[in-house]
Scaffold this motif. Structure first.
Motif, PDB file in Angstrom:
ATOM      1  N   VAL A 176      -5.211  64.679 -60.074  1.00 31.50           N
ATOM      2  CA  VAL A 176      -4.845  64.940 -58.684  1.00 31.50           C
ATOM      3  C   VAL A 176      -6.117  64.879 -57.856  1.00 31.50           C
ATOM      4  O   VAL A 176      -7.113  65.533 -58.193  1.00 31.50           O
ATOM      5  CB  VAL A 176      -4.193  66.332 -58.533  1.00 31.50           C
ATOM      6  N   VAL A 177      -6.097  64.095 -56.789  1.00 27.88           N
ATOM      7  CA  VAL A 177      -7.233  64.007 -55.884  1.00 27.88           C
ATOM      8  C   VAL A 177      -6.806  64.577 -54.543  1.00 27.88           C
ATOM      9  O   VAL A 177      -5.784  64.156 -53.981  1.00 27.88           O
ATOM     10  CB  VAL A 177      -7.711  62.541 -55.695  1.00 27.88           C
TER      11      VAL A 177
ATOM     12  N   LEU B  71      -3.140  58.303 -60.657  1.00 25.08           N
ATOM     13  CA  LEU B  71      -3.824  59.228 -59.764  1.00 25.08           C
ATOM     14  C   LEU B  71      -2.835  59.665 -58.701  1.00 25.08           C
ATOM     15  O   LEU B  71      -2.219  58.823 -58.044  1.00 25.08           O
ATOM     16  CB  LEU B  71      -5.009  58.557 -59.057  1.00 25.08           C
ATOM     17  N   LEU B  72      -2.656  60.960 -58.555  1.00 26.73           N
ATOM     18  CA  LEU B  72      -1.840  61.501 -57.469  1.00 26.73           C
ATOM     19  C   LEU B  72      -2.807  61.890 -56.357  1.00 26.73           C
ATOM     20  O   LEU B  72      -3.611  62.806 -56.513  1.00 26.73           O
ATOM     21  CB  LEU B  72      -1.045  62.713 -57.954  1.00 26.73           C
ATOM     22  N   TRP B  73      -2.764  61.164 -55.260  1.00 25.37           N
ATOM     23  CA  TRP B  73      -3.757  61.283 -54.201  1.00 25.37           C
ATOM     24  C   TRP B  73      -3.092  61.910 -52.984  1.00 25.37           C
ATOM     25  O   TRP B  73      -2.082  61.404 -52.500  1.00 25.37           O
ATOM     26  CB  TRP B  73      -4.244  59.881 -53.846  1.00 25.37           C
ATOM     27  N   PHE B  74      -3.677  62.998 -52.481  1.00 26.08           N
ATOM     28  CA  PHE B  74      -3.122  63.694 -51.322  1.00 26.08           C
ATOM     29  C   PHE B  74      -4.194  63.861 -50.266  1.00 26.08           C
ATOM     30  O   PHE B  74      -5.279  64.376 -50.539  1.00 26.08           O
ATOM     31  CB  PHE B  74      -2.602  65.083 -51.710  1.00 26.08           C
TER      32      PHE B  74
ATOM     33  N   HIS C 136     -14.856  60.423 -46.334  1.00 25.46           N
ATOM     34  CA  HIS C 136     -14.114  61.679 -46.425  1.00 25.46           C
ATOM     35  C   HIS C 136     -14.588  62.442 -47.663  1.00 25.46           C
ATOM     36  O   HIS C 136     -15.315  61.916 -48.488  1.00 25.46           O
ATOM     37  CB  HIS C 136     -12.597  61.447 -46.429  1.00 25.46           C
ATOM     38  N   ARG C 137     -14.171  63.704 -47.737  1.00 22.99           N
ATOM     39  CA  ARG C 137     -14.503  64.521 -48.895  1.00 22.99           C
ATOM     40  C   ARG C 137     -13.347  64.485 -49.887  1.00 22.99           C
ATOM     41  O   ARG C 137     -12.190  64.350 -49.489  1.00 22.99           O
ATOM     42  CB  ARG C 137     -14.776  65.969 -48.467  1.00 22.99           C
ATOM     43  N   GLU C 138     -13.689  64.611 -51.173  1.00 23.57           N
ATOM     44  CA  GLU C 138     -12.691  64.591 -52.245  1.00 23.57           C
ATOM     45  C   GLU C 138     -13.028  65.654 -53.272  1.00 23.57           C
ATOM     46  O   GLU C 138     -14.199  65.974 -53.475  1.00 23.57           O
ATOM     47  CB  GLU C 138     -12.697  63.246 -52.988  1.00 23.57           C
TER      48      GLU C 138
END
Length: 127
Positions: A115-116, A68-71, A102-104
């Motif tokens: 990608v998140v 997971l690429l989390w930004f 938080h929102r995702e």
């Protein structure tokens, strides 16, 4: 990744960042650094290039499996608009994650990586 230049353009648009490499340098077809101001955000590297041991055999496993690429993004709604403009495949529509408040939004990049994009922790509690 198969096409560093195309992926770089996709991530630059999605995240509102810029390439830290010279635009016409031939190495940019193999590698790119994405920057936000002076901060390094993401490095992109093509599969089977330059004999890096962990980047060989791209067909041995599904691309992105378990990654997971989390930004975290400051302007979540703007980032969601950019994702929609890109035509990104949406896995999960924007929602509130109750634990970090938080929102995702969950997406797939052009190579199939998840990608998140997330707003800052606590942001949804302020609304």
């Amino acid at each position: 990744m198969q096409d560093v230049k195309a992926s770089s353009t996709w991530y630059q648009t999605l995240l509102g960042v810029r390439s830290g490499c010279e635009p016409d340098h031939p190495h940019r077809l193999v590698y790119d650094r994405l920057m936000s101001g002076d901060a390094l955000v993401l490095q992109l590297h093509r599969w089977n290039a330059e004999e890096h041991p962990n980047l060989v055999g791209p067909d041995l496993a599904p691309h992105g499996h378990g990654v997971l690429l989390w930004f975290e993004v400051d302007e979540f709604d703007v980032a969601v608009d950019r994702a929609r403009h890109l035509g990104a495949q949406v896995i999960e529509e924007p929602h509130v994650n109750p634990a970090p408040q938080h929102r995702e939004i969950w997406l797939k990049d052009p190579d199939g990586y998840v990608v998140v994009l997330a707003s800052p922790d606590g942001e949804s509690a302020e609304a």
